[in-house]
Design a protein around this motif. Sequence first.
Motif, PDB file in Angstrom:
ATOM      1  N   PRO A 331      33.575  49.882  37.641  1.00  0.00           N
ATOM      2  CA  PRO A 331      33.642  48.517  38.197  1.00  0.00           C
ATOM      3  C   PRO A 331      32.410  47.675  37.882  1.00  0.00           C
ATOM      4  N   ALA A 332      31.221  48.283  37.909  1.00  0.00           N
ATOM      5  CA  ALA A 332      29.995  47.521  37.626  1.00  0.00           C
ATOM      6  C   ALA A 332      29.982  47.035  36.183  1.00  0.00           C
ATOM      7  N   ARG A 334      32.619  46.516  34.337  1.00  0.00           N
ATOM      8  CA  ARG A 334      33.683  45.527  34.174  1.00  0.00           C
ATOM      9  C   ARG A 334      33.242  44.158  34.698  1.00  0.00           C
ATOM     10  N   ARG A 335      32.575  44.149  35.844  1.00  0.00           N
ATOM     11  CA  ARG A 335      32.110  42.871  36.404  1.00  0.00           C
ATOM     12  C   ARG A 335      31.091  42.207  35.480  1.00  0.00           C
ATOM     13  N   ALA A 336      30.177  43.010  34.937  1.00  0.00           N
ATOM     14  CA  ALA A 336      29.159  42.456  34.031  1.00  0.00           C
ATOM     15  C   ALA A 336      29.796  41.947  32.740  1.00  0.00           C
ATOM     16  N   VAL A 338      32.922  40.785  32.303  1.00  0.00           N
ATOM     17  CA  VAL A 338      33.716  39.569  32.543  1.00  0.00           C
ATOM     18  C   VAL A 338      32.825  38.325  32.549  1.00  0.00           C
ATOM     19  N   ALA A 339      31.557  38.490  32.874  1.00  0.00           N
ATOM     20  CA  ALA A 339      30.641  37.347  32.945  1.00  0.00           C
ATOM     21  C   ALA A 339      30.035  36.979  31.584  1.00  0.00           C
ATOM     22  N   SER A 362      41.950  51.035  39.169  1.00  0.00           N
ATOM     23  CA  SER A 362      40.578  51.236  39.612  1.00  0.00           C
ATOM     24  C   SER A 362      40.360  52.699  39.957  1.00  0.00           C
TER      25      SER A 362
END
Length: 364
Positions: A331-332, A334-336, A338-339, A362
């Motif tokens: 998840p970490a 993926r979040r980074a 997407v930005a 997930s």
Amino acid sequence: MSSAIAAAGKPSLSASTIVAASTSGCHILKIEGYSRTKGIPTGQVLFSSQFAVGGHRWRICYYPNGDESDTADYISVYLFFSDYISVYLMLDEDVTEDVKAQFKIYFAKLVEKQPSWTSRTVRNFPSQEMRGYRKFIEREYFEKSEHLKDDSFTIKCDVAVVRDICTKEITAPKFVSVPPPELNQHLCDLLKTEKGADVVFEVGGETIAAHRCVLASRSSVFNAELFGFMKEGDTAGVVRIDDMEVQVFKALLYFAYTDSLLETKKEEEDVMCQHLLVAADRYNMQRLKLICEEKLCEYIDVGTVAIILALAEQHHCDGLKKACFNFLSCPAHRRAFVATNGFQHLYKSCPSLVTELIAMPSPS
């Protein structure tokens, strides 16, 4: 006559060796939040991630409150074994024959008077079966020991899978030493010297001479181009390559002649592998393509995953694509990702990949 007598009286000497070949490996399991695992009932197990040793898949089984016994009174066993931590090694796959292995499970942090839990004999592992230590360590003693720190501890499991046991004859001393194969070096010299070259490539303003037979034997695409629609009587004898950098084409030829990669600066290796993968796919050089895939797996990070994933999709690199999705399953990460601008570019150029990414389950 005298020589015959000497030969008859000379003692013979022979020797042999029994070889038990094995493949070794280890797995480290860290338990964080030990006090919270104590709430798990006796007989319930927590598993490590799966790991491979000797061509087989294994897991470490951790029983925070001990393993139950099948052969004694339930209540007395519950009370007895719940005072211990139990640890086992499990063969986590189905096999037609038992796997023979030695193993050792111990605390990774070395301290004085550390007990030794070692299997000194080869044990048989049937499918989904485990071997280990029901009374690995008494919990009361363990909780006061140096093994437990900040409510965490680490155990290590060494595994040696016995592959084969055979008897080998010890050969006589060797008086002749045969050098390693030299074909690759000779072909490399042929490429460098251009001796006997019968085709010329023009790439990025440079001309590179090569040998049709060598390239045709290494690539079906080169074979079709050099012996198919190109005529032997072509006086120009020049093949123009307009969509490839000269250094990439030189690396492609080097691999064709030597079956190895041209040495590249470490900081340039990832970019070269990207371009070389495209070239390998174009000329149907599958081994080179897989080598590039394997190397690019090492360079996957938040900043590169977009371009590597797009490359994998465009050139049908299933393994490389799986490696990218494995990275993005965190998840970490993926979040980074997407930005980043890379995600926006991927969204426009390969929307199907973004759809797959969104649909990715997930981790539990």
